[in-house]
Structures are given as C-alpha cells and as structure tokens.
Write a protein that holds these residues in place. Structure first.
Motif, PDB file in Angstrom:
ATOM      1  N   PRO A   1       0.917  -1.239   0.066  1.00 30.93           N
ATOM      2  CA  PRO A   1       0.033   0.021  -0.120  1.00 30.93           C
ATOM      3  C   PRO A   1       1.020   1.106  -0.104  1.00 30.93           C
ATOM      4  CG  PRO A   1       0.033  -1.063   2.157  1.00 30.93           C
ATOM      5  CD  PRO A   1       0.799  -2.030   1.419  1.00 30.93           C
ATOM      6  N   ASN A   2       0.248   2.390  -0.163  1.00 31.66           N
ATOM      7  CA  ASN A   2       1.182   3.733  -0.002  1.00 31.66           C
ATOM      8  C   ASN A   2       0.231   4.744   0.662  1.00 31.66           C
ATOM      9  OD1 ASN A   2       1.660   6.432  -1.471  1.00 31.66           O
ATOM     10  ND2 ASN A   2       2.850   5.020  -2.605  1.00 31.66           N
ATOM     11  N   VAL A   3       0.986   5.612   1.244  1.00 28.29           N
ATOM     12  CA  VAL A   3       0.424   6.343   2.262  1.00 28.29           C
ATOM     13  C   VAL A   3      -0.430   7.525   1.326  1.00 28.29           C
ATOM     14  CG1 VAL A   3       2.189   6.109   4.105  1.00 28.29           C
ATOM     15  CG2 VAL A   3       2.306   8.037   2.296  1.00 28.29           C
ATOM     16  N   THR A   4      -0.373   7.696   0.088  1.00 24.63           N
ATOM     17  CA  THR A   4      -0.944   8.866  -0.387  1.00 24.63           C
ATOM     18  C   THR A   4      -2.607   8.285  -0.858  1.00 24.63           C
ATOM     19  OG1 THR A   4      -0.156   7.840  -2.675  1.00 24.63           O
ATOM     20  CG2 THR A   4       1.094   9.605  -1.790  1.00 24.63           C
ATOM     21  N   THR A   5      -2.685   6.894  -0.490  1.00 23.01           N
ATOM     22  CA  THR A   5      -4.153   6.545  -0.866  1.00 23.01           C
ATOM     23  C   THR A   5      -4.763   5.536   0.387  1.00 23.01           C
ATOM     24  OG1 THR A   5      -3.215   4.364  -1.870  1.00 23.01           O
ATOM     25  CG2 THR A   5      -3.860   6.402  -3.171  1.00 23.01           C
ATOM     26  N   ASP A   6      -3.871   5.594   1.439  1.00 27.30           N
ATOM     27  CA  ASP A   6      -4.354   4.788   2.547  1.00 27.30           C
ATOM     28  C   ASP A   6      -3.734   5.282   3.652  1.00 27.30           C
ATOM     29  OD1 ASP A   6      -5.796   2.735   3.850  1.00 27.30           O
ATOM     30  OD2 ASP A   6      -4.978   1.049   2.334  1.00 27.30           O
ATOM     31  N   SER A   7      -4.479   5.045   4.808  1.00 24.48           N
ATOM     32  CA  SER A   7      -3.712   5.513   6.089  1.00 24.48           C
ATOM     33  C   SER A   7      -2.901   4.454   6.780  1.00 24.48           C
ATOM     34  CB  SER A   7      -5.034   5.736   7.314  1.00 24.48           C
ATOM     35  OG  SER A   7      -5.434   4.330   7.251  1.00 24.48           O
ATOM     36  N   LEU A   8      -2.309   4.872   7.681  1.00 21.96           N
ATOM     37  CA  LEU A   8      -1.225   3.745   8.173  1.00 21.96           C
ATOM     38  C   LEU A   8      -1.760   2.767   9.036  1.00 21.96           C
ATOM     39  CD1 LEU A   8       1.940   5.653   9.370  1.00 21.96           C
ATOM     40  CD2 LEU A   8       1.772   4.375   7.434  1.00 21.96           C
ATOM     41  N   HIS A   9      -2.987   3.116   9.534  1.00 18.83           N
ATOM     42  CA  HIS A   9      -3.863   2.507  10.522  1.00 18.83           C
ATOM     43  C   HIS A   9      -4.383   1.116   9.559  1.00 18.83           C
ATOM     44  CE1 HIS A   9      -7.138   0.644  12.515  1.00 18.83           C
ATOM     45  NE2 HIS A   9      -6.780   1.118  13.795  1.00 18.83           N
ATOM     46  N   ASN A  10      -4.918   1.578   8.452  1.00 23.73           N
ATOM     47  CA  ASN A  10      -5.427   0.578   7.654  1.00 23.73           C
ATOM     48  C   ASN A  10      -4.087  -0.388   7.145  1.00 23.73           C
ATOM     49  OD1 ASN A  10      -7.959   1.107   7.800  1.00 23.73           O
ATOM     50  ND2 ASN A  10      -8.113   2.301   6.211  1.00 23.73           N
ATOM     51  N   VAL A  11      -2.907   0.255   6.557  1.00 23.05           N
ATOM     52  CA  VAL A  11      -1.852  -0.494   6.301  1.00 23.05           C
ATOM     53  C   VAL A  11      -1.406  -1.521   7.224  1.00 23.05           C
ATOM     54  CG1 VAL A  11       0.503  -0.291   5.660  1.00 23.05           C
ATOM     55  CG2 VAL A  11      -1.287   1.348   4.640  1.00 23.05           C
ATOM     56  N   TRP A  12      -1.105  -0.982   8.619  1.00 22.98           N
ATOM     57  CA  TRP A  12      -0.850  -2.093   9.785  1.00 22.98           C
ATOM     58  C   TRP A  12      -1.744  -3.057   9.820  1.00 22.98           C
ATOM     59  CZ3 TRP A  12       4.006  -2.827  11.310  1.00 22.98           C
ATOM     60  CH2 TRP A  12       4.131  -3.455  12.578  1.00 22.98           C
ATOM     61  N   TYR A  13      -3.019  -2.666  10.120  1.00 21.86           N
ATOM     62  CA  TYR A  13      -3.726  -3.949  10.584  1.00 21.86           C
ATOM     63  C   TYR A  13      -4.783  -4.480   9.518  1.00 21.86           C
ATOM     64  CZ  TYR A  13      -3.250  -2.093  15.264  1.00 21.86           C
ATOM     65  OH  TYR A  13      -2.749  -1.608  16.523  1.00 21.86           O
ATOM     66  N   GLU A  14      -4.875  -3.926   8.196  1.00 23.52           N
ATOM     67  CA  GLU A  14      -5.775  -4.509   7.362  1.00 23.52           C
ATOM     68  C   GLU A  14      -5.030  -5.117   6.123  1.00 23.52           C
ATOM     69  OE1 GLU A  14      -8.581  -5.213   8.252  1.00 23.52           O
ATOM     70  OE2 GLU A  14      -8.654  -4.055  10.062  1.00 23.52           O
ATOM     71  N   SER A  15      -4.080  -4.564   5.534  1.00 21.31           N
ATOM     72  CA  SER A  15      -3.472  -4.711   4.345  1.00 21.31           C
ATOM     73  C   SER A  15      -2.870  -6.289   4.303  1.00 21.31           C
ATOM     74  CB  SER A  15      -2.245  -3.726   4.017  1.00 21.31           C
ATOM     75  OG  SER A  15      -1.128  -4.181   4.872  1.00 21.31           O
ATOM     76  N   SER A  16      -3.255  -6.714   3.141  1.00 18.96           N
ATOM     77  CA  SER A  16      -2.796  -8.170   2.937  1.00 18.96           C
ATOM     78  C   SER A  16      -1.370  -8.401   2.811  1.00 18.96           C
ATOM     79  CB  SER A  16      -3.396  -8.578   1.488  1.00 18.96           C
ATOM     80  OG  SER A  16      -2.897  -7.958   0.533  1.00 18.96           O
ATOM     81  N   ALA A  17      -0.498  -7.463   2.451  1.00 19.68           N
ATOM     82  CA  ALA A  17       0.866  -7.636   2.307  1.00 19.68           C
ATOM     83  C   ALA A  17       1.439  -7.591   3.860  1.00 19.68           C
ATOM     84  CB  ALA A  17       1.317  -6.100   1.795  1.00 19.68           C
ATOM     85  N   PHE A  18       0.934  -6.651   4.743  1.00 22.10           N
ATOM     86  CA  PHE A  18       1.420  -7.085   6.230  1.00 22.10           C
ATOM     87  C   PHE A  18       0.923  -8.133   6.903  1.00 22.10           C
ATOM     88  CE2 PHE A  18       3.070  -2.726   5.377  1.00 22.10           C
ATOM     89  CZ  PHE A  18       3.885  -2.367   6.323  1.00 22.10           C
ATOM     90  N   ASN A  19      -0.231  -8.509   6.447  1.00 19.54           N
ATOM     91  CA  ASN A  19      -0.841  -9.979   7.142  1.00 19.54           C
ATOM     92  C   ASN A  19      -0.108 -11.252   6.524  1.00 19.54           C
ATOM     93  OD1 ASN A  19      -2.641  -8.972   9.295  1.00 19.54           O
ATOM     94  ND2 ASN A  19      -3.654  -8.031   7.806  1.00 19.54           N
ATOM     95  N   ALA A  20       0.567 -10.843   5.227  1.00 21.10           N
ATOM     96  CA  ALA A  20       0.877 -12.243   4.634  1.00 21.10           C
ATOM     97  C   ALA A  20       1.762 -13.328   5.349  1.00 21.10           C
ATOM     98  CB  ALA A  20       1.773 -11.986   3.349  1.00 21.10           C
ATOM     99  N   TYR A  21       2.720 -12.731   6.363  1.00 21.26           N
ATOM    100  CA  TYR A  21       3.494 -13.848   6.978  1.00 21.26           C
ATOM    101  C   TYR A  21       3.359 -13.209   8.378  1.00 21.26           C
ATOM    102  CZ  TYR A  21       5.151 -14.363   2.428  1.00 21.26           C
ATOM    103  OH  TYR A  21       5.309 -14.761   1.009  1.00 21.26           O
ATOM    104  N   ARG A  22       2.338 -12.894   8.952  1.00 22.17           N
ATOM    105  CA  ARG A  22       2.270 -12.916  10.427  1.00 22.17           C
ATOM    106  C   ARG A  22       1.584 -14.370  10.778  1.00 22.17           C
ATOM    107  NH1 ARG A  22      -0.633  -7.025  10.275  1.00 22.17           N
ATOM    108  NH2 ARG A  22       1.092  -5.659  10.995  1.00 22.17           N
ATOM    109  N   GLY A  23       1.777 -14.478  12.120  1.00 21.92           N
ATOM    110  CA  GLY A  23       1.324 -15.889  12.742  1.00 21.92           C
ATOM    111  C   GLY A  23       2.262 -17.104  12.021  1.00 21.92           C
ATOM    112  N   ASP A  24       1.464 -18.502  12.178  1.00 24.63           N
ATOM    113  CA  ASP A  24       2.337 -19.351  11.693  1.00 24.63           C
ATOM    114  C   ASP A  24       1.444 -20.179  10.429  1.00 24.63           C
ATOM    115  OD1 ASP A  24       0.366 -20.811  13.007  1.00 24.63           O
ATOM    116  OD2 ASP A  24       1.937 -20.892  14.754  1.00 24.63           O
ATOM    117  N   ALA A  25       0.286 -19.723  10.261  1.00 27.95           N
ATOM    118  CA  ALA A  25      -0.299 -20.378   9.162  1.00 27.95           C
ATOM    119  C   ALA A  25       0.337 -20.512   7.983  1.00 27.95           C
ATOM    120  CB  ALA A  25      -1.856 -19.854   8.652  1.00 27.95           C
TER     121      ALA A  25
END
Length: 374
Positions: free
Chosen positions: A284-308
C-alpha cells in the motif's frame, strides 16, 4: 487486534495478536552522494520527481504517532539531499515523536546541523564505511569521505546530541574491527552498531567482493564478545552477525509486520527494506491509505504474520517465536519460495543451502558494482 490463524492445523493453531508498531523508518529520499555497493535501498531506486511532499510526510508522522509509534528514524539515501529536512524534523517533533537522523554526514554543514538540532533532532546515527581513508574511498566512491565524516561526528558531540556510529562491516574492513571500536570511543559515541552486510539488493550484486570468510566471521564474534565485556557501561555495542554462517536464522525485523513500518520515498509502505523483491505482494501507499489500515488490514502486512503460512517443520519448531522462520526475502532469493524456511536454518535444511560464494582474490573498484546517485 487479534486474527485467528485458521489455515494452520488445529494442533498448531494460534491467535495472532498484532501489536502496535514501535518504530517508523522514514526513507525520505534515495538520493545520496555515496555509492556504497551494499546499500540497503532497492536496486530500482526511486527518483526525486516521485518523492512525496513535506505535507505528506507531516501527515505520515501524525498518523504514526496516533498508531502508537514512539520513534521515527529519518533516513535515505541521504536525507540531507532533501532541502526540507529541517521542516521534516520539525514535523516529526510536532507529532511528539523521538527523532533519530540516520545520515552519512556528507552535505550537512555545521550551520545546517545546528538548524536540524534546533528543529528537534534528538539523536544522530552516522554511517561509517571504514576507519582507513583508502578503504572508505573504495566503498563510498567519494574522495575524503572518512575525513568529512569525522569532522561531522565531532560537531555532533560538541553540540551534545547523542551519537551512534553505524559501522557496516564486510570482508574488506572486518580485519580493522578493533580500530573501528576504538574510533567510536574516541568520537564520544554512546552506541556502536557493528552491522555485517546483509546480502540483499546491491550487496547481493557484490557478495563476491564483500562476503567475509568463515574465519573472519568467527574472529569477529569473539572480538565483539570481548569488547562488550570490556566496555560495559561505556559503549553500548549492537551486533548484526554474518547470518550465512549461522546455525539458525536471524529474527528478521523481529518478525514480519510486528515492530516496524518503513515508508519509502514515494510513499510505499513496507515491513522490511527488501520487501519489494516479493513481487507477488502489493504494498500500500500513504497517498491512498492510512497507516492504520496499512498496519492492521493490508494483505501485504498480514501475509507472513502468525504461523499459518509456515511449512510444517517451522510450525512445530520451538524456535518459531524466536526467529519467526527467518527472512522471507532470503528464502525467496535462494529457494525461490518466500514461504520456505530460511535457507540458513540447520533444522530445516541439514545440508547448508546458502550458496557457496566465490570470493575475489584481489577485490578492487573494478570488481565492484556501485549503486548510482539517484
């Protein structure tokens, strides 16, 4: 925030707790007067004409603070290449962030340094290519780079701003590590980061020149251990070892999307320096999205969280909350699979899968691929 790691097998199922980020790395430009062949910037450098504006950065700093970030490291490239650096530091301070300036020191006059400190710069981290003038010239591809850095370091300590020396170590300067530690003391540094090159991006193109030998790596480990004991209470020493010779992988970024946000000069938001090599992810990009959404909701940041996402050998490993299966970028670069166990790991790969590096006998500037001045 909690996310159920539902894709993993029941016996290994976990609930992912996403903590607030602690640190923002603001890469405000990729422009730099140095051409270091191990630069952490991507090989596709971002040009000046697509750098986000002063106002954009001020909003990013405010959103980061609202998200829970306490510290911003303003970096590059060389952040002093931006004429609005003083305004950027002031905006970060206005957002109640602790401001760390990561710099080469090149291009900052004494007067400009005073202005940066007056604007709210709390700490300065100065990169050091070598304690030998010729060695520094070879790496930076800039005449008198060491001498100019030493002058800048003296200005910093005279003003009274806390100074960290970031000594980037590799085959060509590791034998001068004792002198590097001594210089950090002489400069009045409070902290020394002994950072062995991480072989991604530009460093990957130059590993035949920069990769230390096993003997150098072992000797370095001992020198650091001894110095930490000797200088306890005088100089804080952080150490990034050569992970190619390690038994277990490093906990890259303390886990994907767990601690830090990196905002690139064009506003792209990344969980690590080299994440753009994972081209199957859309960042994501800060020009189109908030850091809050980037951190918690973006698929890129959630891709390798956890252990699934982990292979079974990592899911069942007692180290999975220590090294988080290692570096995704290294797994992709060497194994072709970003979800694989880090190729360094001796548990997952009894036969060392880290490729053998053919080391140049007589490295010199002809053998080096320098990063350009963006």
């Amino acid at each position: 925030m909690h996310i159920d790691d539902a894709k993993t097998s029941p016996e290994h199922m976990t609930t992912i707790t996403i903590p607030a980020p602690q640190v923002l790395l603001a890469e405000v430009t990729h422009r730099c007067p140095l051409q270091c062949p191990y630069c952490s910037n991507p090989t596709e450098l971002i040009k000046k004409d697509v750098e986000i504006s002063t106002d954009d950065w001020a909003r990013v700093f405010k959103e980061a603070a609202d998200l829970g970030v306490l510290q911003v490291s303003i970096s590059g490239g060389e952040p002093a290449a931006r004429r609005d650096l003083t305004e950027l530091i002031r905006a970060a301070r206005d957002a109640d962030l602790y401001v760390n300036l990561i710099t080469s020191g090149i291009g900052i006059t004494k007067r400009r340094l005073d202005d940066l400190v007056d604007a709210g710069c709390d700490h300065i981290q100065l990169s050091l290519q070598d304690v030998d003038s010729d060695g520094a010239k070879l790496i930076s591809n800039l005449n008198q780079s060491l001498e100019r850095k030493l002058e800048f370091a003296n200005w910093v300590t005279e003003i009274g701003v806390p100074l960290t020396i970031n000594a980037v170590m590799h085959r060509l300067n590791l034998d001068r590590l004792p002198e590097t530690i001594e210089l950090a003391q002489q400069l009045g540094a409070r902290r020394l980061e002994i950072a062995n090159v991480q072989y991604h991006g530009w460093a990957s193109l130059n590993k035949h020149v920069l990769m230390p030998t096993q003997e150098q790596s072992d000797k370095t480990n001992q020198i650091v251990a001894d110095a930490r004991v000797k200088l306890q209470g005088q100089l804080l020493i952080d150490y990034v070892p050569v992970d190619h010779y390690a038994e277990y992988p490093k906990s890259c970024m303390n886990g994907w999307g767990r601690v830090a946000l990196i905002v690139a000069p064009d506003g792209s938001v990344l969980p690590c320096h080299n994440a753009t090599t994972l081209t199957h992810l859309s960042f994501p990009n800060v020009t189109t999205d908030s850091l809050h959404n980037v951190w918690y909701e973006s698929s890129a940041f959630n891709a390798y969280r956890g252990d699934a996402w982990m292979p079974e050998i990592c899911q069942s490993c007692d180290r999975k909350e220590i090294d988080f299966a290692g570096c995704r970028c290294q797994a992709l670069a060497i194994l072709g699979d970003a979800s694989a166990a880090d190729p360094v790991c001796s548990k997952a790969h009894p036969i060392n899968l880290v490729e053998t590096i053919e080391i140049s006998d007589e490295p010199g500037d002809a053998a080096i691929t320098y990063r350009p001045n963006a």
